[in-house]
Design an enzyme around this catalytic site. Sequence first.
Site, PDB file in Angstrom:
ATOM      1  N   GLU A   1       0.384  -1.399  -0.121  1.00 28.82           N
ATOM      2  CA  GLU A   1      -0.042   0.242  -0.247  1.00 28.82           C
ATOM      3  C   GLU A   1       0.784   1.168   0.064  1.00 28.82           C
ATOM      4  O   GLU A   1       0.380   1.712   0.623  1.00 28.82           O
ATOM      5  CB  GLU A   1      -0.930  -0.091   1.210  1.00 28.82           C
ATOM      6  CG  GLU A   1      -1.730  -1.428   1.050  1.00 28.82           C
ATOM      7  CD  GLU A   1      -2.640  -1.497   2.283  1.00 28.82           C
ATOM      8  OE1 GLU A   1      -3.793  -1.889   2.429  1.00 28.82           O
ATOM      9  OE2 GLU A   1      -2.653  -1.039   3.496  1.00 28.82           O
TER      10      GLU A   1
ATOM     11  N   GLU B   1      -6.911  -7.624  -1.761  1.00 25.86           N
ATOM     12  CA  GLU B   1      -7.697  -7.106  -0.447  1.00 25.86           C
ATOM     13  C   GLU B   1      -8.730  -7.471  -0.442  1.00 25.86           C
ATOM     14  O   GLU B   1      -9.835  -5.826  -0.529  1.00 25.86           O
ATOM     15  CB  GLU B   1      -6.825  -6.886   1.036  1.00 25.86           C
ATOM     16  CG  GLU B   1      -5.678  -7.285   1.028  1.00 25.86           C
ATOM     17  CD  GLU B   1      -5.207  -5.790   2.213  1.00 25.86           C
ATOM     18  OE1 GLU B   1      -6.113  -4.745   3.018  1.00 25.86           O
ATOM     19  OE2 GLU B   1      -4.278  -6.660   2.760  1.00 25.86           O
TER      20      GLU B   1
END
Length: 664
Positions: free
Chosen positions: A198, A272
């Site tokens: 991320e 995710e």
Amino acid sequence: MQRRRFLALSLLTPLAFAGRAWAGPSGVAASAVAPDGRGHAFAFGKRTFLLDGKPFQIRSGEMHPARIAREHWRHRIRMARAMGLNTVAIYVMWNHHEREPGVFDFESDNRDIVAFIRLCAEEGMWVYLRPGPYICGEWTNGGLPAWLLRDPDTRLRTRDDPRYMAAVRRYIAALAPRIAPLTAGAGGPVLMLQVENEYSMFADDVGYLEALRDLWREHGIAGPFSVSDGWKDLQRRKAYPKGMALGLDGADVADMLKGRSFAGESPVWLGEGYPGWLTHWGEPAFATRDLVEPLREIMRAGYSFNLYVVHGGTNFGLTAGANAEDDGSQFQPVITSYDYGAPIDERGRATPHYAALRRVIVESAGVTPPAMPEAPPSATFSPVTPVPFASLWDNLPGEPVRLPSPGPNEILFGQDQGLVVYRKRIAAGSVLRLENVRDYAVVHVDGRETAVVSRVEHASLNSRPDVTLPARASGEATVEVLVDTFGHINFGPRLGDHKGLIGPVTLDGVALHDVEAWPLPLDDAWVRGLKPLKAAPSRGGVFFRAALHVDVPGDVYLDMSGWVKGYLWVNGRLLGRYWSVGPQLRLFCPGPWLKAGENEVLVLDLHRVEGAVIAAADSLHGVGQAPVASRAGSYQEQDPAARWEPTLLASGAGRSYSETGRES
């Protein structure tokens, strides 16, 4: 925090393109190919994954060996396979393996990452490896070692800091040779490796990500590689290295289509998807999510996916992380349990959400998974009331460290988390001001507990830095400040926050200097060497001990609802933190950590001087932990015998953080 809200809400809103036949990756079909010890070619085709040249859909569920008792690893992997998944995603927590610079442990207990990966292969599951160096994952400091913080000039997650990059190179050099023989091409189960995590939510230097990729290549891992990011942040910072698979977190089908503008012909997938969510201390309830319909749409469109998490496990010891706003406010430490509302609960049992998601996967992928394995055995014990055993005040180690003023634990003591006791003789004064308490301070005056300052904001707690000292006629007094910590912030610009009493500390506006300090890292050697009490304790900071009898070992929860705040050990293993602000009031103890007969329970409570009952429970949730309320503590300052007593707060009491979201 804005990013968390975005991810939290993205899968709760109706899919904008639900019901439309969006063209996902073409030709994706269920594949029965499983790890078999022979080399397999995993690669990228045109917007899809290929295994041995054929389209392959990754159906992944994430779990973390560091959060699971080693004896339970195989069971959890089998539970994932029985759900219809074909891959296990794994975070590797750097700070779990290199606890001091250059001292690595990839073999002991639940640190044996190679053994876990081999178990995945034995159980017919592929592996998606996510080794960081930064992983976030609600894990302290996002997986980055706290010893990096001993140098205040070190900058994290950047190729422009030679100290940070030297540490990263050493980590990858230690891990890569263990992983290379386990890649699919070498006959192992590891299909793909994620580079960092991320990063567009933090910075925009694509060169940093490319440098990390090149380090893996230098050490024998050729790829393929992936990144994982939220769509909103990816649009803003564009930290995507071309040629990598693009995992989008909390995404829907529309986001996947937009992601092609970055990925081109490389695969875009759900990096995710959230079937559950994290919970912080002081929130009114355990967080939950529902991924059934979003997953159905993702699979209908042909995309690969990773469920974060299929099984969460437990933040044993001092491993739980924390969140905060970008300016450091609204500090939100993560609870000890990482149950996460996941389809497989903390004890390894299937939840109703497991069955619903399993139906979606079976129907959409056309697979017939094996039956679920039997759940591990459970245990029980008769309620026990531990008795006072030792006082931390009698066990301050050696001579104190003498300091000009308080400061960060990492810099002053080389200590990560744990406790620090500060002591100072002061002249008459009215107001003691403790700036930047990280994260919880108990103030004692002349051996009597006087006040608390909490970084966590809650209706039952004082978060103001000013402490009004007891009135006295004249003369000096001894002030002691016991500083307790939570895990380091694991996401955002405050990543790498220092712990301790950062200061300044003033008395009626005048800075205090020349203080004594005792760092207490709560390590095994100190706990084993505790000197027992010689008299009944008069203030908190007491260790309590009891013998807990178990006829047949098995998984069990220890109900700590009668206690205030502290730490719990069973047979020398630190299960983690407990705190009466809830919502967690029970701590999980894996059955393999118990033995038939007598087991030692040790409790360190920062406030109690008398023991409370510890009872056995079968689950994380129960009486006193309903979603509509949470327990908290109220300090009865007027009581000369100073006790904390539990009070019940309505769900609206204090600050509600339940919609701030999960950070992976």
